[in-house]
Motif scaffolding. Structure first.
Motif, short mmCIF file in Angstrom:
data_model
loop_
_atom_site.label_atom_id
_atom_site.label_comp_id
_atom_site.label_asym_id
_atom_site.label_seq_id
_atom_site.Cartn_x
_atom_site.Cartn_y
_atom_site.Cartn_z
N ALA A 1 0.83 -1.22 0.00
CA ALA A 1 0.00 0.00 0.00
C ALA A 1 0.86 1.26 0.00
O ALA A 1 0.48 2.29 -0.53
CB ALA A 1 -0.92 0.00 1.23
N THR A 2 2.03 1.13 0.60
CA THR A 2 2.91 2.30 0.71
C THR A 2 4.35 1.88 0.43
O THR A 2 4.70 0.70 0.53
CB THR A 2 2.88 2.91 2.13
N GLY B 1 5.72 6.79 -4.94
CA GLY B 1 4.43 6.29 -4.49
C GLY B 1 4.04 6.88 -3.16
O GLY B 1 4.81 7.64 -2.56
N PRO B 2 2.85 6.53 -2.69
CA PRO B 2 2.37 7.09 -1.42
C PRO B 2 3.11 6.47 -0.24
O PRO B 2 3.69 5.39 -0.35
CB PRO B 2 0.90 6.69 -1.41
N GLY B 3 3.09 7.19 0.90
CA GLY B 3 3.59 6.63 2.15
C GLY B 3 5.06 6.33 2.15
O GLY B 3 5.50 5.29 2.65
N ALA B 4 5.87 7.22 1.59
CA ALA B 4 7.31 7.01 1.63
C ALA B 4 7.80 7.11 3.07
O ALA B 4 7.29 7.91 3.84
CB ALA B 4 8.02 8.05 0.77
#
Lengths: 295, 295, 295, 295
Positions: free
Chosen positions: C43-44, C172-175
């Motif tokens: 997801a992240t 991407g998201p949530g690095a």
């Protein structure tokens, strides 16, 4: 204190005059002075006090309790003129316990009853080291103590009371430290110089009322000509210093807003060490200030 | 403000609906909107306001005086429901001028009479930019003005009043700045971190009374979730922030005295710029603090 | 970083391209990416990194040791072009370990030998989180560790190294948080306004040498147009901010002495949290200043 | 200063011994003492100095110029043993003008030549009130003066020089103020107590070199046992105080980061008043500090 007896004179006395001279330092308990008499001579007033305290410590618990019981109740029914030694009267009067409101009187009476019921002796506290609020706080806190713990607490308070009395009655070297000091200092951080001419008020802040203690103005060193408080124990409690800097900056023509951002700077603080030195300075500009407990 | 008219819509209107839409921004003076109408279109709400202000400035002195005379008296006999426009009522009500004590009412009436006697028009002030004390201070100060000077002062106040009204009625880009902001921040200098969980109160400090404005608590960034004051002009006047740091340090088990030296930190300050940003932080340890006007 | 692969694309890949895309994040250890592949989709980016770290943690101790052994020595004989992955070269180069003086080189070599002798693997550290002095301090401190403790420390460092690499390679998201920030703010407490036009230098202060990192000037908000440091981990080490306030006060015609009491204000501080935010403001008058770690 | 002459003894002397006793206070100018002799007796040492200064002021401009011309050049060719009075030698030596580098020597020589060319007399300055950098700054600044202005400046400097000499030679009441004082104080705002055991260094910061002046440690009152500088004029110039607070907080086990945010706190400041009192305190926590010119 013109008629204080000299420690050297005490050291040279026979027993009877010795006891006559300082027996009343420990309330209704000449036996304390009698016991201390054996340890003569005393190099310092503090040593004399320590010998008297030791006499109490060395006594059987029942004697200690009798001794404590001989102290007057605080602000209670017994606080009538005839029942207090002169010293006790002065100490209680300075706190304003003789001017309790009806509600406060009732509250103190209830605490007194509960306390006496639990411990079998009156609540003893060195009132000169406390504000009225602090006496009340101590009262409520000490009610929760165990019996032995509270007997020791009461004797400890009697130690403070008798230190003050002994210092008042005996002149000589090495007096126990019984006085505290509160001072301030105002520095103008715009000019890098002490701020002269700042009006200052010191108030005692009580839960139900506040009272003005000092009204003064800073001198050319940014200090007050004499300490705000000195020459006696500081009373444990809450205080507020108010610095009227608006007038100062206006008089110095230092630019500020209209109305000025800072005009009256209140600093609210509590004192916990009656024999300590509290230096509470103010570093100020028209837009900022800082304070701290200094030394 | 759901029914605000869009600036673009105003720009597209014929004269009659244009005046109907914003004529009441300038009290009882449709001629102001009529004059401004000629300068359409307006790129910004501020430009529209400037055009209306310019119409007043360009009018003959007698017209200006008539215009000023059409404003209601402040807190005086005329301040009865029917005599105030709805907007005037809201503005005066927010200050509490409708809740004057008998003595204050008498004082305001005396000022009103003296003012009207001297200038021939009622005292006009943008009450939303002032506390009650500040209104009074302005009243007394402006009574000393020369007639021309005071006419300009009154028009200037009307500029502030109408800015606020226009922003409330017209939606669009470039609204004139009419709101201020008061914020705070608490930093714990023992841990080097924002102080979370410090209770804060903000009070308006008036000469005859004080009022609680905000009661809040700091978040994990040491700030309050929303500014202490925002979304409207700040009222010129005196305020006090109270930071309850005693509970904070106790909860964090950061060593302090008993009672703690600092428990409630009051910061008293005045606001002079209603449209400004006042950031008033507190840097704190159990024994020291500092504050300043930040940005 | 124009050619970063999207996390969504990675999630959709077959095993071979997946490993080809991010296998080199963990040095010479495609098996890490292979193991993480099983946990798709992520997801992240942080979840992807966690999966890779977990693969290492789950490996037998001997595999972990082999993995650590495959890392290049720091500043030692092996630090020749061919032996370093491109990423390792960039990281070591930024620290200046490729520009060690003869004496420093000898010292590092001695530490390298002692370390490898004791632990059987090269000293691994995320050099982008450290100044040269801090690398040296860590080297000496970690030499005292027990073997297991040190293996975990090395893996922990590899966690930091690979976080940075993954963030550089995958979009991407949530690095994971890998960057820190150093900022400042200058407030003029004489005027109650931000100080505009104060020249500022930031230096890294090393034991054997210091280096200028930033040279800038405050804007109308008293801040610098961009943070002093940002967009990468802050390096653990010692720094000095120099504020040239003498010129500022002179330009503002704010009275000071000749020469001025304060002209260049140095603030020396150390950074311990590479991913933290260090706000180091200066509150200043010509005669006083204060600073603190803010947020 | 065991052989200082008493003011009372001077007051009782005949002219010849009077001039013999203090004639050399004004360089090669017995006529100054002779003139002052007429104003006996002197109530204070300051009054004696004032009488001597007045004698110079009352002299014709040409006499004043001759008098100034009789002073040695500063650090120039004439600064050889035989050409300096003993007092001049001591004063120049303390500044380090006898240890100029080649480049500095050349620069001073060029200034000397330009100055003498312009004014016709050597550059006179009370070197004991200046650092080397300050002498240089004064040199460059005074070269721009008009002739009359510079003659007065030179006489004013001679006033400082002779004050110091007179105080060294004459014992008595009311000595002119010739000494300054630099002191410090370290307060630990975490504990609310003076910080004991903080190592401190004081350096003179010159453009081309810096020198350690004092190395000391704070006592239980947070102060140094003796002032950092005292007993002589402070030299106009730039200084740096370094407070080693890292060790202090570590010894007190007061929590800090690793490495600590603050370890060595430098305070750089300039002294402009040689006879002033500079109190430069440090209020400190592991994460903040403030300083100011106190009193």
């Amino acid at each position: 204190m013109a008629d204080r007896v000299a420690l050297a004179a005490l050291n040279a006395m026979e027993k009877a005059p010795f006891v006559a001279a300082i027996g009343d330092v420990f309330e209704h308990a000449d036996w304390v002075a009698e016991a201390a008499f054996r340890s003569r001579p005393f190099a310092t007033v503090a040593a004399l006090h320590a010998a008297m305290v030791e006499a109490v410590q060395a006594a059987p618990a029942e004697t200690q309790l009798d001794f404590i019981r001989n102290h007057p109740e605080l602000g209670g029914k017994l606080a009538k003129a005839g029942d207090l030694t002169e010293a006790s009267k002065a100490e209680q009067g300075s706190l304003g316990l003789d001017r309790l409101s009806g509600e406060e009187y009732t509250h103190f009476e209830a605490l007194n009853s509960a306390y006496k019921e639990k411990f079998g002796f009156p609540f003893v506290i060195c009132v000169r080291r406390h504000t009225r609020d602090s006496v009340l706080a101590q009262f409520e806190r000490r009610l929760a103590n165990a019996a032995d713990e509270e007997r020791n607490t009461a004797l400890n308070e009697i130690g403070f009371i008798t230190s003050l009395r002994l210092v008042a009655q005996v002149e000589g070297p090495g007096a126990p430290k019984t006085d505290g000091r509160l001072s301030t200092h105002v520095l103008d951080n715009v000019t890098g110089k002490p701020a002269r001419g700042v009006e200052i008020k010191l108030l005692e802040i009580g839960k139900s009322a506040s009272g003005l203690l000092v009204e003064t103005v800073t001198n050319s060193d940014g200090r007050t000509d004499s300490p705000l408080l000195s020459g006696a124990p500081l009373r444990i409690g809450t205080y507020e210093l108010r610095f009227y800097v608006g007038g100062y900056f206006k008089a110095k023509a230092i630019a500020a807003a209209d109305p000025p951002f800072l005009s009256e700077v209140p600093i609210k603080f509590s004192i916990a060490e009656p024999e300590g030195h509290y230096h509470v300075p103010l570093l100020i500009t028209p837009w900022s200030y800082s304070t701290y407990r200094g030394s």
